[in-house]
Write a protein that holds these residues in place. Structure first.
Motif, short mmCIF file in Angstrom:
data_model
loop_
_atom_site.label_atom_id
_atom_site.label_comp_id
_atom_site.label_asym_id
_atom_site.label_seq_id
_atom_site.Cartn_x
_atom_site.Cartn_y
_atom_site.Cartn_z
N LEU A 187 0.88 -1.12 0.19
CA LEU A 187 -0.03 0.16 -0.13
C LEU A 187 1.05 1.33 -0.09
O LEU A 187 0.41 2.38 -0.67
CB LEU A 187 -0.83 0.08 1.17
N ALA A 188 2.25 1.26 0.82
CA ALA A 188 2.67 2.16 0.92
C ALA A 188 3.54 2.79 -0.66
O ALA A 188 3.60 3.65 -0.92
CB ALA A 188 3.87 2.12 1.91
N SER A 189 3.92 1.38 -1.04
CA SER A 189 4.64 1.52 -2.42
C SER A 189 3.72 2.09 -3.30
O SER A 189 4.10 2.99 -4.08
CB SER A 189 5.21 0.00 -2.69
N LEU A 190 2.53 1.66 -3.55
CA LEU A 190 1.55 2.08 -4.50
C LEU A 190 1.27 3.57 -4.27
O LEU A 190 1.19 4.32 -5.24
CB LEU A 190 0.24 1.21 -4.52
N PHE A 191 1.05 3.86 -3.22
CA PHE A 191 0.82 5.53 -2.88
C PHE A 191 1.94 6.40 -3.27
O PHE A 191 1.77 7.28 -3.78
CB PHE A 191 0.50 5.62 -1.28
N GLY A 192 3.31 5.78 -3.07
CA GLY A 192 4.39 6.43 -3.41
C GLY A 192 4.68 6.38 -4.98
O GLY A 192 4.84 7.68 -5.56
N LEU A 193 4.26 5.60 -5.67
CA LEU A 193 3.95 5.41 -7.17
C LEU A 193 3.05 6.47 -7.72
O LEU A 193 3.37 7.07 -8.68
CB LEU A 193 3.82 4.10 -7.82
N ILE A 194 1.96 6.58 -6.97
CA ILE A 194 0.81 7.48 -7.37
C ILE A 194 1.40 8.94 -7.24
O ILE A 194 1.46 9.73 -7.77
CB ILE A 194 -0.41 7.09 -6.68
N ILE A 195 1.91 9.25 -5.90
CA ILE A 195 2.51 10.52 -5.74
C ILE A 195 3.51 10.94 -6.67
O ILE A 195 3.48 12.07 -7.35
CB ILE A 195 2.79 10.59 -4.20
#
Length: 487
Positions: A187-195
């Motif tokens: 979840l943290a990685s996906l949020f990072g990719l999105i940001i």
């Protein structure tokens, strides 16, 4: 099948966070990084790409909110299987459990396992699907021969499935630690990719993709897009949703482990809501990022449909391949753990009803259905070796939605059959929202039957094969006074 007083009982050791992580972790595998390519090939524009994911998210959230009532009424291991049995009868419930065992759960485990291996190959080329370890050829010359091969990727996927199965035989707490750790990481990685995707937004790409955002069109073989007729457009939307629905599936897995939740009447419903909401937000945001950094044509024609890889390269440069490979490895590892953990609980409950291998209804010293975990492992591993799991998964979206529709209709049936049954939580928006899901689900399935029959009939055949199996098992049970088999 009656409980033995001396037999271990399911342990109530899972809370709200654990349930939410099982929902989100089981939903997010490799699909979000891949299926958008096929969606664009069907709908051809950024607006419709996001619309497909929003429609899927709305359906998923609506179904999850509706399941909250059923989970509070029947806070037992087995989840959806139990709801179908209570709403209809044992046959309908068995057909669901049979489909889950034959392809839905095991096929998904196989596909996610192979996805893990494929992206591991970015970092370790030796485990690539192109590295053939064994080849058997029969039935004629090279042009007509049948060939069976085993690749390094298939071996890695089977090793992963066996490892996670073993971990889950050591108790629900072992599986819980892996699930929470890997789900929070992805979840943290996906949020990072999105940001980072929004930070690196390419103005010219964004403008081009969103100038004619609602032109519903099909990608031709020559790379151009063509307009649909009205009827074909509806079929294209349904075909596009096959990928998004598959990527959003498995949210109901938390209902399977209700017997191990500390407060199932409350926490199953809340886990369903929070988990599906988080994933829906991530999926829609990730696809907006794809349209911000990649032209429509590049999304549709991404190498091997790996849109996530192409987007990561556009955002991070050459190191993007490594970043996305690590993200997908974490994502698929955690996803498979959730699928493996939850699935065996359905077979356990089926065995208690005399509808599955008797031994599946027993728990090991760690209070988990070890036999169910291992037979699930065997079937998933066979599907990995068969190389046919991809074909199986193409059609399970149809089967899955049919059973979701039947389960939600069950809410109306139970309101009539058992009006006085305790309902700590009632379906949000009843009777309107559940009815909307039923209508949308039936429309989706009908359009697939009309326009994409290859997605429907094979799945129906697998379900229908369960009917003679059910009656044979019931006949044997009457004659022998034993469940499906006395293994």
């Amino acid at each position: 099948m009656k409980d033995n007083p001396g037999q271990p009982k399911l342990k109530h050791s899972l809370g709200l966070l654990d349930g939410t992580m099982i929902v989100a972790g089981s939903m997010i595998g490799s699909g979000i990084f891949i299926v958008s390519a096929d969606i664009i090939r069907n709908v051809g524009s950024s607006g419709w790409l996001i619309a497909v994911w929003l429609l899927t998210g709305f359906m998923t959230l609506t179904a999850a909110l509706s399941y909250g009532e059923l989970s509070a009424m029947f806070p037992k291991a087995g989840g959806q299987y139990v709801y179908l049995k209570e709403s209809y009868n044992k046959l309908v419930a068995f057909l669901y459990g049979w489909s889950l065992f034959a392809v839905i759960q095991t096929g998904t485990i196989a596909a996610v396992g192979v996805a893990f291996a494929k992206f591991t190959a970015y970092l370790i080329p030796a485990v690539s699907e192109d590295n053939i370890l064994y080849k058997l050829q029969w039935g004629g010359d090279t042009g007509t021969a049948h060939v069976f091969t085993i690749s390094a990727a298939q071996v890695v996927s089977i090793v992963l499935i066996i490892f996670l199965t073993f971990i889950n035989t050591l108790g629900v707490k072992s599986g819980k630690i892996i699930q929470n750790t890997f789900t929070l990481t992805k979840l943290a990685s996906l949020f990072g990719l999105i940001i980072f995707g929004f930070i690196m937004l390419k103005g010219d790409v964004w403008h081009s993709n969103w100038t004619n955002a609602w032109h519903l069109q099909k990608l031709n073989t020559d790379g151009t897009f063509a307009q649909y007729t009205t009827g074909a457009a509806l079929g294209a939307i349904a075909a596009a949703m096959v990928g998004s629905i598959f990527s959003s599936d498995a949210w109901n897995n938390v209902t399977f482990i209700a017997g191990e939740m500390r407060n199932p009447k409350r926490d199953i419903a809340l886990s369903l809501f929070f988990g599906t909401l988080i994933v829906t937000v991530i999926y829609v945001s990730a696809n907006i990022v794809y349209t911000a950094v990649l032209p429509m044509h590049d999304i549709a024609t991404a190498a091997k449909d790996r849109v996530g890889v192409a987007a990561s390269q556009a955002i991070f440069g050459n190191i993007g391949t490594v970043i996305i490979a690590l993200m997908i490895m974490v994502s698929t590892f955690g996803c498979n753990n959730g699928l493996i953990l939850a699935g065996a609980r359905v077979y356990y409950t089926m065995a208690k009803d005399g509808l599955f291998f008797k031994k599946t209804g027993t728990l090991n010293k760690f209070a988990v259905p070890e036999f169910g975990l291992w037979i699930q492992c065997i079937v998933a591993s066979i599907l990995c070796l068969s190389g046919r799991y991809g074909d199986l998964l193409d059609m399970i979206s149809f089967v899955v939605v049919i059973f979701y529709v039947l389960t939600i209709i069950g809410i109306y049936i139970l309101r009539k059959k058992r009006p006085d049954h305790e309902r700590p939580y009632k379906a949000f928006g009843y009777p309107v929202l559940p009815a909307i899901y039923v209508i949308m689900g039936l429309a989706f399935c009908t359009l697939l039957i009309i326009y994409k029959p290859q997605f429907t009939w094979p799945g129906l055949i697998i379900v229908l094969i369960g009917i003679p199996i059910y009656y044979i098992s019931q006949r044997n049970a009457k004659h022998e006074d034993t469940p499906l088999t006395d293994i």
